[in-house]
Enzyme design. Structure first.
Site, short mmCIF file in Angstrom:
data_model
loop_
_atom_site.label_atom_id
_atom_site.label_comp_id
_atom_site.label_asym_id
_atom_site.label_seq_id
_atom_site.Cartn_x
_atom_site.Cartn_y
_atom_site.Cartn_z
CD GLU A 247 13.96 71.93 0.25
OE1 GLU A 247 14.57 72.03 1.34
OE2 GLU A 247 13.74 70.83 -0.29
CB CYS A 248 15.04 75.87 5.59
SG CYS A 248 16.53 74.86 5.38
N GLY A 249 16.24 76.95 2.56
CA GLY A 249 17.33 77.70 1.95
C GLY A 249 18.59 76.88 1.75
#
Length: 291
Positions: A247-249
């Protein structure tokens, strides 16, 4: 069963929903939405969810939702695009194509205080993603998204997440609420990639040109690679060589990420301050003292 009997058996929900939602209400909503088509989920959301926006990086699933909404309502939820400043040129071209095709405005949010890559690198240094990727994600994606939600009054967002993308998304539900209270609607949660591809082709939905060049999932240019032979994962090519990163955040715990990033940024600023003051101390004239 007659239509009237069928309608009578449908669960009813507040219009609009009263937020925050209790876990009991979330479970009740998901039990209803789980059996609906993506179009039906979106139609229900437009009718029931207050403060609804769509956050998108213009991936295929997000584009499908944009196309579906254009056929459901003349006033679809506003679009939010988080511009990290490091997207591919083809992604920026796609944003303009979508705006023209669907006659849509897009709310664009960038890292705080930065309009260009030069602005960003002056503040954080070059290749910040290599020195501290988690803090980079917070600065370019999470903080701008949170700022967008606060400034625009966002209570809920439509996402492009699907369970078949695996990892943290494997047990995805139609509707979720994150640690901040933000409602997240995942209308295509049950669709696999072939369904998404079929819809895009059938409806001539605009798509990123990079998908025809060997890319499967597209993010920032520095963290996206063409998928390799035998790599058939739906997000193949993202964060290559980092199996633990999925996930990118934007879909992890906001408060934990914020606290960690702010601590790192404070530490970085202090280190730079000490570095700047060090030369001044070393060049000070020596003072002789008598024995």
């Amino acid at each position: 069963m007659s239509p009237s009997t069928s309608d009578a058996s449908k669960p009813t929900f507040d219009k609009p929903l009263k937020l925050p939602l209790s876990q009991e209400e979330i479970d009740r909503i998901n039990a209803y939405l789980r059996d609906l088509t993506p179009e039906q989920i979106l139609a229900w959301a437009v009718e029931h969810i207050p403060g609804l926006y769509q956050t998108t990086a213009f991936g295929l699933t997000g584009l499908v939702a944009i196309d579906m909404l254009s056929k459901i309502t003349p006033n679809p939820p506003p679009l939010i695009f988080i511009d990290t400043l490091y997207h591919f040129p083809e992604t920026y071209e796609l944003v303009e194509e979508v705006k023209k095709r669907y006659n849509r405005d897009v709310h664009v949010y960038k890292p705080a205080g930065c309009e260009t890559v030069e602005d960003f690198e002056k503040r954080y240094g070059e290749k910040f993603w290599e020195t501290d990727e988690t803090t980079y994600d917070y600065v370019v994606k999470v903080e701008p998204a949170r700022r967008a939600y606060e400034e625009l009054g966002v209570k809920a967002v439509i996402t492009g997440r699907r369970a078949s993308q695996g990892a943290d998304r494997a047990n995805l539900q139609p509707l979720e609420v994150d640690s901040t209270g933000l409602v997240k609607l995942n209308p295509l949660f049950a669709w696999t990639f072939p369904f998404v591809q079929w819809y895009v082709d059938e409806n001539k939905v605009p798509r990123n040109k990079l998908l025809d060049q060997g890319y499967r999932s597209i993010g920032d240019w520095h963290s996206t690679a063409k998928s390799g032979d035998g790599d058939q994962g739906e997000r193949a090519g993202r964060w290559a060589g980092k199996a633990e990163k999925t996930e990118c955040g934007l879909h992890v715990d906001y408060y934990k990420m914020k606290a960690a990033a702010e601590a790192k940024l404070k530490e970085k600023a202090l280190a730079e301050q000490n570095k700047e003051s060090a030369p001044a101390a070393s060049t000070a004239p020596a003072v002789e003292t008598s024995a």
